[in-house]
Write a protein that holds these residues in place. Structure first.
Motif, PDB file in Angstrom:
ATOM      1  N   SER A  96       0.824  -1.213   0.000  1.00 44.59           N
ATOM      2  CA  SER A  96       0.000   0.000   0.000  1.00 44.59           C
ATOM      3  C   SER A  96       0.854   1.257   0.000  1.00 44.59           C
ATOM      4  O   SER A  96       0.415   2.302  -0.464  1.00 44.59           O
ATOM      5  CB  SER A  96      -0.954  -0.009   1.197  1.00 44.59           C
ATOM      6  OG  SER A  96      -0.245   0.287   2.373  1.00 44.59           O
ATOM      7  N   ARG A  97       2.084   1.158   0.509  1.00 46.65           N
ATOM      8  CA  ARG A  97       2.893   2.363   0.627  1.00 46.65           C
ATOM      9  C   ARG A  97       3.840   2.572  -0.543  1.00 46.65           C
ATOM     10  O   ARG A  97       4.153   3.709  -0.896  1.00 46.65           O
ATOM     11  CB  ARG A  97       3.700   2.323   1.918  1.00 46.65           C
ATOM     12  CG  ARG A  97       2.853   2.701   3.106  1.00 46.65           C
ATOM     13  CD  ARG A  97       3.577   2.470   4.379  1.00 46.65           C
ATOM     14  NE  ARG A  97       2.827   2.953   5.513  1.00 46.65           N
ATOM     15  CZ  ARG A  97       2.986   4.159   6.049  1.00 46.65           C
ATOM     16  NH1 ARG A  97       3.867   4.994   5.556  1.00 46.65           N
ATOM     17  NH2 ARG A  97       2.266   4.543   7.079  1.00 46.65           N
ATOM     18  N   VAL A 275      16.144   9.163  -4.777  1.00 46.19           N
ATOM     19  CA  VAL A 275      14.986   9.937  -4.310  1.00 46.19           C
ATOM     20  C   VAL A 275      13.963   9.054  -3.604  1.00 46.19           C
ATOM     21  O   VAL A 275      13.378   9.433  -2.590  1.00 46.19           O
ATOM     22  CB  VAL A 275      14.335  10.671  -5.501  1.00 46.19           C
ATOM     23  CG1 VAL A 275      12.965  11.189  -5.127  1.00 46.19           C
ATOM     24  CG2 VAL A 275      15.225  11.792  -5.946  1.00 46.19           C
ATOM     25  N   LEU A 276      13.792   7.830  -4.109  1.00 44.74           N
ATOM     26  CA  LEU A 276      12.809   6.926  -3.521  1.00 44.74           C
ATOM     27  C   LEU A 276      13.094   6.712  -2.040  1.00 44.74           C
ATOM     28  O   LEU A 276      12.189   6.641  -1.210  1.00 44.74           O
ATOM     29  CB  LEU A 276      12.850   5.592  -4.267  1.00 44.74           C
ATOM     30  CG  LEU A 276      11.599   4.746  -4.144  1.00 44.74           C
ATOM     31  CD1 LEU A 276      10.384   5.499  -4.595  1.00 44.74           C
ATOM     32  CD2 LEU A 276      11.756   3.470  -4.931  1.00 44.74           C
ATOM     33  N   GLY A 277      14.378   6.619  -1.704  1.00 44.69           N
ATOM     34  CA  GLY A 277      14.702   6.447  -0.290  1.00 44.69           C
ATOM     35  C   GLY A 277      14.768   7.769   0.450  1.00 44.69           C
ATOM     36  O   GLY A 277      14.514   7.834   1.643  1.00 44.69           O
ATOM     37  N   ALA A 287       2.504  14.864   4.835  1.00 42.78           N
ATOM     38  CA  ALA A 287       1.761  13.739   5.406  1.00 42.78           C
ATOM     39  C   ALA A 287       1.519  12.651   4.366  1.00 42.78           C
ATOM     40  O   ALA A 287       0.447  12.061   4.295  1.00 42.78           O
ATOM     41  CB  ALA A 287       0.429  14.209   6.005  1.00 42.78           C
ATOM     42  N   TRP A 288       2.519  12.396   3.550  1.00 39.08           N
ATOM     43  CA  TRP A 288       2.384  11.434   2.463  1.00 39.08           C
ATOM     44  C   TRP A 288       2.660  10.037   3.001  1.00 39.08           C
ATOM     45  O   TRP A 288       3.708   9.807   3.590  1.00 39.08           O
ATOM     46  CB  TRP A 288       3.416  11.778   1.382  1.00 39.08           C
ATOM     47  CG  TRP A 288       3.042  11.250   0.037  1.00 39.08           C
ATOM     48  CD1 TRP A 288       3.478  10.099  -0.520  1.00 39.08           C
ATOM     49  CD2 TRP A 288       2.167  11.856  -0.909  1.00 39.08           C
ATOM     50  NE1 TRP A 288       2.919   9.920  -1.747  1.00 39.08           N
ATOM     51  CE2 TRP A 288       2.108  10.991  -2.019  1.00 39.08           C
ATOM     52  CE3 TRP A 288       1.414  13.020  -0.916  1.00 39.08           C
ATOM     53  CZ2 TRP A 288       1.334  11.267  -3.126  1.00 39.08           C
ATOM     54  CZ3 TRP A 288       0.636  13.301  -2.028  1.00 39.08           C
ATOM     55  CH2 TRP A 288       0.607  12.433  -3.113  1.00 39.08           C
ATOM     56  N   PRO A 289       1.729   9.114   2.848  1.00 38.25           N
ATOM     57  CA  PRO A 289       1.940   7.792   3.462  1.00 38.25           C
ATOM     58  C   PRO A 289       2.883   6.928   2.634  1.00 38.25           C
ATOM     59  O   PRO A 289       2.493   5.890   2.110  1.00 38.25           O
ATOM     60  CB  PRO A 289       0.530   7.203   3.494  1.00 38.25           C
ATOM     61  CG  PRO A 289      -0.164   7.846   2.348  1.00 38.25           C
ATOM     62  CD  PRO A 289       0.436   9.200   2.148  1.00 38.25           C
ATOM     63  N   GLY A 290       4.110   7.331   2.510  1.00 39.40           N
ATOM     64  CA  GLY A 290       5.041   6.635   1.626  1.00 39.40           C
ATOM     65  C   GLY A 290       5.913   5.641   2.357  1.00 39.40           C
ATOM     66  O   GLY A 290       5.826   5.448   3.572  1.00 39.40           O
ATOM     67  N   SER A 293       8.899   7.120   5.080  1.00 39.25           N
ATOM     68  CA  SER A 293       8.548   7.392   6.476  1.00 39.25           C
ATOM     69  C   SER A 293       8.243   6.097   7.215  1.00 39.25           C
ATOM     70  O   SER A 293       8.523   5.961   8.400  1.00 39.25           O
ATOM     71  CB  SER A 293       7.366   8.351   6.564  1.00 39.25           C
ATOM     72  OG  SER A 293       6.415   8.066   5.602  1.00 39.25           O
ATOM     73  N   TYR A 294       7.696   5.116   6.485  1.00 37.28           N
ATOM     74  CA  TYR A 294       7.430   3.812   7.094  1.00 37.28           C
ATOM     75  C   TYR A 294       8.737   3.193   7.591  1.00 37.28           C
ATOM     76  O   TYR A 294       8.830   2.720   8.727  1.00 37.28           O
ATOM     77  CB  TYR A 294       6.776   2.906   6.053  1.00 37.28           C
ATOM     78  CG  TYR A 294       6.548   1.486   6.484  1.00 37.28           C
ATOM     79  CD1 TYR A 294       5.650   1.190   7.496  1.00 37.28           C
ATOM     80  CD2 TYR A 294       7.217   0.435   5.870  1.00 37.28           C
ATOM     81  CE1 TYR A 294       5.426  -0.117   7.881  1.00 37.28           C
ATOM     82  CE2 TYR A 294       7.000  -0.868   6.243  1.00 37.28           C
ATOM     83  CZ  TYR A 294       6.107  -1.143   7.252  1.00 37.28           C
ATOM     84  OH  TYR A 294       5.879  -2.443   7.636  1.00 37.28           O
ATOM     85  N   ALA A 295       9.767   3.233   6.729  1.00 39.82           N
ATOM     86  CA  ALA A 295      11.039   2.611   7.086  1.00 39.82           C
ATOM     87  C   ALA A 295      11.680   3.333   8.265  1.00 39.82           C
ATOM     88  O   ALA A 295      12.205   2.700   9.179  1.00 39.82           O
ATOM     89  CB  ALA A 295      11.969   2.623   5.887  1.00 39.82           C
ATOM     90  N   VAL A 296      11.621   4.655   8.250  1.00 44.53           N
ATOM     91  CA  VAL A 296      12.247   5.405   9.332  1.00 44.53           C
ATOM     92  C   VAL A 296      11.557   5.114  10.656  1.00 44.53           C
ATOM     93  O   VAL A 296      12.198   4.851  11.674  1.00 44.53           O
ATOM     94  CB  VAL A 296      12.212   6.917   9.022  1.00 44.53           C
ATOM     95  CG1 VAL A 296      12.613   7.715  10.246  1.00 44.53           C
ATOM     96  CG2 VAL A 296      13.158   7.226   7.891  1.00 44.53           C
ATOM     97  N   GLU A 297      10.202   5.093  10.628  1.00 44.27           N
ATOM     98  CA  GLU A 297       9.489   4.795  11.865  1.00 44.27           C
ATOM     99  C   GLU A 297       9.802   3.385  12.360  1.00 44.27           C
ATOM    100  O   GLU A 297       9.966   3.153  13.559  1.00 44.27           O
ATOM    101  CB  GLU A 297       7.979   4.959  11.666  1.00 44.27           C
ATOM    102  CG  GLU A 297       7.537   6.381  11.892  1.00 44.27           C
ATOM    103  CD  GLU A 297       6.306   6.755  11.105  1.00 44.27           C
ATOM    104  OE1 GLU A 297       5.450   5.876  10.875  1.00 44.27           O
ATOM    105  OE2 GLU A 297       6.208   7.927  10.702  1.00 44.27           O
ATOM    106  N   ALA A 298       9.894   2.455  11.426  1.00 43.08           N
ATOM    107  CA  ALA A 298      10.205   1.074  11.813  1.00 43.08           C
ATOM    108  C   ALA A 298      11.599   1.006  12.437  1.00 43.08           C
ATOM    109  O   ALA A 298      11.809   0.311  13.424  1.00 43.08           O
ATOM    110  CB  ALA A 298      10.119   0.168  10.597  1.00 43.08           C
TER     111      ALA A 298
END
Lengths: 341, 533
Positions: A96-97, A275-277, A287-290, A293-298
């Motif tokens: 989804s991301r 850029v993707l990373g 606030a883009w659900p990409g 940000s998922y990886a950084v939060e994880a």
């Protein structure tokens, strides 16, 4: 033609050890992270017992080798594991991301190519002119402005002051419903449904972050186009072509530009993967659900499965990207496939 | 029919006109929808799951009921606050506590779950069993109230529920009002349970099946939660707003732009800086967080800090006012410069220290480290917004009495391990806040040996004993106040933790009202309403 397919097959075969290496390294690296996920996920008021309970429920009390074998077994079944922090399967989360990040990155790259390549060509054909100076100015500005800064300035001007941009609330304002997922790209999905209202809504949300990223990626592409064009234009075959009396357009686009494209495509591939990373900051501001940000939060909470899944997914993406670039070479450069082993 | 330009335009216009209504949410009218932004992410709809983060506790608050809840009172920073001292009914209609304080008998209201089935005492029993069995945070929190084993809970009949305690405790009833013991539709949950998952963790992770005021109609992890009102709620006064959309916006600057423009009505948990700047133009609530202290901790396992004179010297040199201004933008409450004598049991309280260089130098000279020493001052990168300015000011100040502090930043994932579990940081900043608002509860976590938030490795026999004695003692017991006062005295004298200030929870509102502060520091949307403007 056969030579080309052999080359492609070889490239794919070469990527197998890379992916295997990534699996091992990402597993070891996440375990080497300093944080302890059991402590993290035991919550605010934890006792030593509750931390041990959490450790056991996450399967982290087992020996490392056993954990690795379990992970590999799951991977073979296509299971990337369960993310503890989001509570969803990692594969589902990435599915989804990743499209959100890809949609943003691709739009930004198309935008920046549409500006940077003509600009680079013009700058190269008229060195020292005002176009060249403009190119230099844009490139310097693009490189020196950090993306989160450009993003906030754009929000401030176009949303806060002028009120023409929509609320920076992610991929779609809350008054729209998400289109049925087919590709995961909202622009494509809403077009497939014929839902132009949502399509327009998506596009509006996309414009500001895409411009932010485009400004950032403009620089390397424009520089590379200009340099490659300059080199090509001073080459012997251009002199020959001109001497043979070929038209200006034919010389410029048929010979010089086609040869200049090779380094540009290479740069494009590098910029894309980078850029993707790296668009985490843009994702945060808008606030883009990409995926960034998922990886950084994880990472911050030592969510092993999510980090491993992200690294693996990126590795696969890079393999595919390199393949695509090689294929693009073979279209641009006829020598490809006859020499490549 | 032949296709002419006119008919084409007509059908096109009709189609385009119909689309926004077909695809947009049907009742997006501003009056019955509120939009809330927050930087936190909701990672589960089930508080009992391992790994559920703090932001997700609000789902338990808004979509489920507990037996009892807290009342409301005026809050110091404006607006309302929950009131720890009054317990009100939520799902329980009434309750009695036996003479010996060991048996709590609850009579349930005639309430229904969101799927229409009746709420029975068996549901309560099943939910409580779940909370004490699943392990991790919920189980620990239940234990704080003396709720440890399933056999303590009994459903006598459909409407009567009994809790049996091993020993009487003043924390038991309030512990039933925290988000953890929420009541689940057990019949529905059991129908989704499997042998490997007897508590239906998977199903509740994705679905809310309670009797609460709202239900989650959409949850897109990492993006938004949409709350839809449940009109049959029996737990309290009917909420005013039909739909509440909670959007996740990580960037504080973006949150601020959104709420200032009025496109969202509530920005929840905004930084102190934004709160102080927005206070003039919007309604901003900055409620000091009850039982929470931002503190400078001195690890009593490390050489210079074993010397009480050194600890006092530091308490006299910390630039409290500058820290309150630079780190908190004066949001919250000061905790320095208090009276010397202890006449009440208020906590957090002002410690009787002020910035006084001469006094600090005198304490240093009296210590065994008159010529100073080197030390590392550790902070967490996750909490850098307040820790960094505070640490830099402390570093500068302690330099004046010959302590050479080096600031070390520890990444968020490692912080809890290093600071709280291994307790290996010599000098560091810490911010424990207790859910149950009594001083003994704070002391239990932060001053008793081996407990998680006692990151100073503090040990004092008298404090151990006093804390254990007061923890379950009723607050109106004549022995309670003197014992608590004695604990304060020791804490002020020994200084394993030097309080800096009491932080605030900041909420900005533009076009909404009805905000109430809760100890769990999450947004209770049940009381929100649209403001007349």
């Amino acid at each position: 033609m056969a030579g080309r397919w052999t080359a492609v097959g070889l490239r794919i075969a070469q990527s197998v050890p890379v992916v295997l290496g990534v699996v091992v390294i990402s597993f070891l690296l996440t375990r080497a992270l300093p944080g302890d996920p059991a402590v993290q996920f035991a919550g605010a008021a934890a006792t030593p017992e509750s931390i041990e309970q959490v450790r056991a429920s996450l399967g982290l009390d087992k020996p490392l080798l056993q954990q690795f074998l379990i992970y590999c077994g799951d991977l073979l079944q296509g299971d990337l594991g369960q993310s503890v922090s989001t509570g969803r399967p990692v594969a589902e989360e990435l599915a989804s991301r990743l499209p959100a990040s890809l949609e943003l990155t691709l739009t930004a790259l198309i935008l920046s190519c549409a500006i940077a390549i003509p600009l680079g060509v013009l700058a190269a054909t008229r060195p020292g002119s005002w176009v060249d100076q403009l190119c230099r100015l844009l490139v310097t500005a693009g490189v020196s402005l950090p993306t989160f800064f450009t993003g906030i300035v754009l929000i401030y001007v176009f949303y806060y002051l002028l009120g023409i941009a929509p609320s920076p609330l992610g991929r779609l304002d809350f008054i729209y419903l998400e289109p049925d997922p087919v590709t995961g790209f909202f622009l494509v999905d809403s077009a497939l449904m014929g839902d132009w209202e949502t399509w327009l809504g998506t596009l509006k949300q996309l414009i500001l972050p895409a411009i932010t990223l485009a400004l950032f990626t403009l620089a390397p592409i424009a520089r590379m186009t200009r340099a490659a064009m300059l080199a090509a234009l001073s080459a012997d075959y251009i002199r020959t072509a001109r001497a043979a009396g070929l038209g200006r357009g034919k010389v410029l686009y048929g010979y010089a530009f086609r040869n200049a494209l090779l380094p540009v495509v290479t740069t494009l591939g590098m910029v894309f993967s980078f850029v993707l990373g790296a668009n985490v900051l843009v994702e945060k501001v808008f606030a883009w659900p990409g995926i960034g940000s998922y990886a950084v939060e994880a990472l911050v909470v030592s969510d092993y499965a999510a980090v491993q899944g992200f690294v693996l997914c990126m590795a696969l993406l890079f393999v595919l990207l390199n393949l695509a670039i090689d294929l693009a070479y073979s279209v641009i450069d006829p020598r490809f496939g006859t020499e490549a082993k | 029919m032949t296709q002419t330009r006119r008919t084409f335009l007509k059908t096109g216009a009709a189609l385009m006109g119909a689309l926004p209504f077909a695809r947009a949410l049907p009742a997006a009218a501003a009056t019955d929808t509120l939009v809330v932004v927050s930087g936190q992410t909701i990672n589960s709809l089930d508080l009992h799951r391992t790994g559920t983060n703090r932001a997700s506790y609000q789902i338990a608050v808004n979509c489920y009921d507990r037996l009892v809840t807290f009342g409301a009172k005026e809050a110091p920073g404006g607006g309302l606050s929950y009131d720890y001292s009054t317990i009100e009914p939520e799902l329980a209609e009434s309750w009695t506590i036996s003479e010996d304080g060991l048996t709590l008998t609850f009579t349930l209201k005639d309430a229904t779950f969101q799927d229409g089935s009746k709420v029975t005492a068996h549901d309560v029993k099943w939910s409580f069993d779940r909370a004490v069995t699943v392990g991790g945070f919920p189980t620990t929190q239940m234990q704080a109230g003396g709720l440890v084993r399933p056999d303590q809970f009994e459903a006598v009949d459909d409407r009567t529920f009994v809790v049996k305690l091993d020993k009487p405790s003043k924390l038991s009833l309030p512990d039933l009002a925290v988000p953890v013991p929420f009541i689940i539709n057990s019949a529905l949950a059991k129908s989704h349970a499997t042998e490997a998952d007897p508590w239906a963790m998977e199903y509740l992770h994705q679905n809310t099946i309670g009797s609460g005021a709202y239900t989650v109609s959409r949850w897109t992890p990492g993006q938004q939660v949409v709350y839809e009102r449940f009109d049959g709620w029996a737990g309290g006064p009917a909420p005013k707003v039909k739909r509440i959309i909670l959007r996740e916006v990580p960037s504080a600057a973006t949150q601020r732009a959104l709420v200032e423009r009025g496109d969202v009505q509530v920005a929840f948990d905004i930084p102190d800086k934004d709160a102080s700047e927005l206070a003039d133009s919007l309604t901003v609530f900055s409620t000091p967080i009850e039982n929470c202290i931002h503190a400078l901790c001195l690890n009593t396992n490390f050489a210079p800090f074993t010397d009480p004179e050194v600890r006092k010297a530091i308490a006299c040199v910390v630039p409290y006012e500058d820290i309150f201004r630079a780190a908190a933008y004066e949001r919250g409450a000061p905790l320095w410069g208090g009276e010397a004598g202890i006449t009440d049991t208020a906590w957090p309280r002002k410690f009787p220290y002020v910035t006084d260089l001469e006094k600090a130098k005198a304490h240093m000279a009296a210590s065994g480290y008159a010529e100073g020493f080197d030390v590392t001052l550790s902070i967490s990168t996750d909490l850098a917004t307040w820790m960094e300015p505070a640490a830099l000011l402390i570093q500068e100040a302690v330099g004046k009495i010959g302590i050479n502090a080096t600031v070390e930043k520890i990444p968020g994932a490692n912080w809890r391990t290093a600071c709280l579990v291994e307790k290996r940081l010599a000098m560091h900043l810490e911010n424990f806040g207790g859910w149950l608002n009594t001083p003994d509860y704070y002391f239990f976590w932060a001053y008793q040996k081996g407990h998680l938030f006692n990151s100073s490795n503090y040990y004092n026999e008298e404090v151990e004993q006093l804390t254990s004695e007061t923890l379950h003692m009723p607050m109106d017991d004549p022995e309670y106040a003197p014992k608590i006062a004695r604990m304060f005295e020791i804490a002020i004298e020994d200084l394993p933790r030097i309080p800096l200030y009491q932080p605030a929870l900041n909420v900005a509102m533009n076009g909404a009202d009805g905000y109430e502060f809760w100890f769990h520091r999450q947004l209770d949307v049940r009381t929100l309403g649209a403001a007349e403007s």
